[in-house]
Design a protein around this motif. Sequence first.
Motif, PDB file in Angstrom:
ATOM      1  N   ALA A 178       7.624  -3.585 -27.238  1.00  0.00           N
ATOM      2  CA  ALA A 178       6.683  -4.691 -27.428  1.00  0.00           C
ATOM      3  C   ALA A 178       6.270  -5.308 -26.106  1.00  0.00           C
ATOM      4  O   ALA A 178       5.092  -5.629 -25.903  1.00  0.00           O
ATOM      5  CB  ALA A 178       7.300  -5.745 -28.346  1.00  0.00           C
ATOM      6  N   ASN A 179       7.229  -5.455 -25.204  1.00  0.00           N
ATOM      7  CA  ASN A 179       6.885  -6.085 -23.930  1.00  0.00           C
ATOM      8  C   ASN A 179       6.049  -5.160 -23.054  1.00  0.00           C
ATOM      9  O   ASN A 179       5.135  -5.604 -22.353  1.00  0.00           O
ATOM     10  CB  ASN A 179       8.157  -6.497 -23.183  1.00  0.00           C
ATOM     11  CG  ASN A 179       7.866  -7.507 -22.089  1.00  0.00           C
ATOM     12  OD1 ASN A 179       7.411  -8.617 -22.360  1.00  0.00           O
ATOM     13  ND2 ASN A 179       8.091  -7.121 -20.851  1.00  0.00           N
ATOM     14  N   GLU A 180       6.345  -3.877 -23.082  1.00  0.00           N
ATOM     15  CA  GLU A 180       5.583  -2.933 -22.272  1.00  0.00           C
ATOM     16  C   GLU A 180       4.123  -2.846 -22.732  1.00  0.00           C
ATOM     17  O   GLU A 180       3.230  -2.570 -21.928  1.00  0.00           O
ATOM     18  CB  GLU A 180       6.232  -1.550 -22.335  1.00  0.00           C
ATOM     19  CG  GLU A 180       5.689  -0.571 -21.315  1.00  0.00           C
ATOM     20  CD  GLU A 180       6.616   0.612 -21.093  1.00  0.00           C
ATOM     21  OE1 GLU A 180       7.007   0.860 -19.949  1.00  0.00           O
ATOM     22  OE2 GLU A 180       6.960   1.279 -22.094  1.00  0.00           O
ATOM     23  N   GLN A 181       3.890  -3.139 -24.005  1.00  0.00           N
ATOM     24  CA  GLN A 181       2.544  -3.036 -24.568  1.00  0.00           C
ATOM     25  C   GLN A 181       1.896  -4.410 -24.788  1.00  0.00           C
ATOM     26  O   GLN A 181       0.906  -4.518 -25.513  1.00  0.00           O
ATOM     27  CB  GLN A 181       2.611  -2.296 -25.906  1.00  0.00           C
ATOM     28  CG  GLN A 181       3.097  -0.851 -25.805  1.00  0.00           C
ATOM     29  CD  GLN A 181       2.156   0.028 -25.007  1.00  0.00           C
ATOM     30  OE1 GLN A 181       2.430   0.353 -23.854  1.00  0.00           O
ATOM     31  NE2 GLN A 181       1.027   0.390 -25.592  1.00  0.00           N
ATOM     32  N   ILE A 182       2.423  -5.424 -24.144  1.00  0.00           N
ATOM     33  CA  ILE A 182       1.973  -6.791 -24.427  1.00  0.00           C
ATOM     34  C   ILE A 182       0.491  -6.993 -24.143  1.00  0.00           C
ATOM     35  O   ILE A 182      -0.175  -7.804 -24.785  1.00  0.00           O
ATOM     36  CB  ILE A 182       2.848  -7.798 -23.639  1.00  0.00           C
ATOM     37  CG1 ILE A 182       2.656  -9.214 -24.200  1.00  0.00           C
ATOM     38  CG2 ILE A 182       2.549  -7.730 -22.142  1.00  0.00           C
ATOM     39  CD1 ILE A 182       3.677 -10.197 -23.696  1.00  0.00           C
ATOM     40  N   ASP A 183      -0.058  -6.246 -23.186  1.00  0.00           N
ATOM     41  CA  ASP A 183      -1.475  -6.386 -22.850  1.00  0.00           C
ATOM     42  C   ASP A 183      -2.358  -5.398 -23.598  1.00  0.00           C
ATOM     43  O   ASP A 183      -3.577  -5.370 -23.384  1.00  0.00           O
ATOM     44  CB  ASP A 183      -1.680  -6.208 -21.339  1.00  0.00           C
ATOM     45  CG  ASP A 183      -1.013  -7.302 -20.527  1.00  0.00           C
ATOM     46  OD1 ASP A 183      -0.980  -8.451 -21.009  1.00  0.00           O
ATOM     47  OD2 ASP A 183      -0.516  -7.003 -19.419  1.00  0.00           O
ATOM     48  N   VAL A 184      -1.739  -4.597 -24.463  1.00  0.00           N
ATOM     49  CA  VAL A 184      -2.480  -3.531 -25.158  1.00  0.00           C
ATOM     50  C   VAL A 184      -2.570  -3.788 -26.655  1.00  0.00           C
ATOM     51  O   VAL A 184      -3.622  -3.581 -27.270  1.00  0.00           O
ATOM     52  CB  VAL A 184      -1.814  -2.166 -24.904  1.00  0.00           C
ATOM     53  CG1 VAL A 184      -2.519  -1.059 -25.684  1.00  0.00           C
ATOM     54  CG2 VAL A 184      -1.795  -1.846 -23.413  1.00  0.00           C
TER      55      VAL A 184
END
Length: 469
Positions: free
Chosen positions: A314-320
């Motif tokens: 979730a954090n790695e994709q927070i901007d996606v």
Amino acid sequence: MSNPEPSDLTRRRLLQGTALGAVAVPAAGLLSACATSGSEDSGDDVTNSGDAENPFGVDGTLPLDVVIFDGGFGDKYATEGHQVMYKEKFPEAEIVHSTEKDIAATQQPRFADGEPPDVLDDSGAGKIPIDSLVNDGLLAELTPLLEAPSYDDPNVTVQDTLVDGVLKPGIYNGKVYALNYAMGGWAIWYDGKLFEDQGWTAPTTWDEMMALCAEIKDAGIAPWTYAGQHPYYLWDSLYTLASRHGGREVSVAIDNLEPNAWKHESIKLAAEALYSLQDKGYVLKGTPGINHIDSQTKFNNREAAFLPCGSWLANEQIDVAPADFVYQAIGIPPLEGSVQPELVWSSGEEPFVVPAQAKNKPGAYEYLRMMLSKEGSKIFAEKAQSPTILKDQEITNPPAAALASLVTTAENAYRPQLADWYVDFKEQAEPVLGQMMAGEVTPDEFIDVAQKAADAVAESDVEKFTQEY
């Protein structure tokens, strides 16, 4: 095994790297349990006075050098949280912060030069093998930290505030050298919004998974995707499906290189089940050729319904991820007849270490003590969207709460280690696991390769490790 003094360490030895790990040990009696080889550093130069305010005697005027891995968890939890806490307590201290994608490339030269940071987040694909650092006497052991008064209650030690068993991965010769801070784990993720819109219910058995995959495919969505370029993302699905079916001892036998461990019926059934996903057309087209970010992005774009991934997702994709994306997690649904259907790959992850030659070792211990406070854990859960190893922590972040809910008891948590401990096995078997998922080899062919690779390690003179729970 003898351990050279830090001054005897050669640049070649430090920079060569290995792929070994610490032995797993029982949750009880962690600090006295038997483990593998370890450093002679005792941490005696940092004393625990028992003072609840400053147990390590930190000099608040000294700088603190912190290096954070630039990965899925990011570094905002450090720069906007833990380091703020440290500065509030020691306002004169300068925080020297850096964020690195390749820890080995940037930090091994610092160790070789005798100028390591005070706190190192030794994580990621380019991490420095911790067993190498321990064996070369380059890490301080963390008993003073664990025996110190906890940040929130001086009547309770730091160790007693932690989830049982989470210190195991960082123990060598009965001493803790690495603090695996994130309560990490692997899961099968799905989007609650998509499922609600489509009227789908998350499966609770493998038969239900296969029936739902057919329905998802009929709706014009691929049921599964994964990081095809990185087959290690598939280990959890294989191991957990097999170990749920046959019990945790299936994984233990594999880790301990027992003869024919890979020939266990539960491994065969698990491999066949995963193979059937591509065989029935339930995997997003092109998946074997994409990397982790591509697979995660396609998942966020709702091109695929399920994604096997770790706690950083979730954090790695927070901007996606779309604003209405709702992360939900399940353990891989068990096969019929599974004897341990709630087993989950979960343990402490994201290892933090204190170098033996750190310039501000007391400050490093205090920084870790702050990280293990209720406030420090709450910050990590909010900023990194993952729980920490603190007991009974308040988790308000939905993805973190979803993952934490999967671990029902200590007996239902495990962590396979074979591919971490033995690089020769990993290099031989892991690519073939990817080939099996791509339909290029059969489950039996994969199992044969894995068994031969394990046998080769067992017959070699490489140092062996023992898995226990």
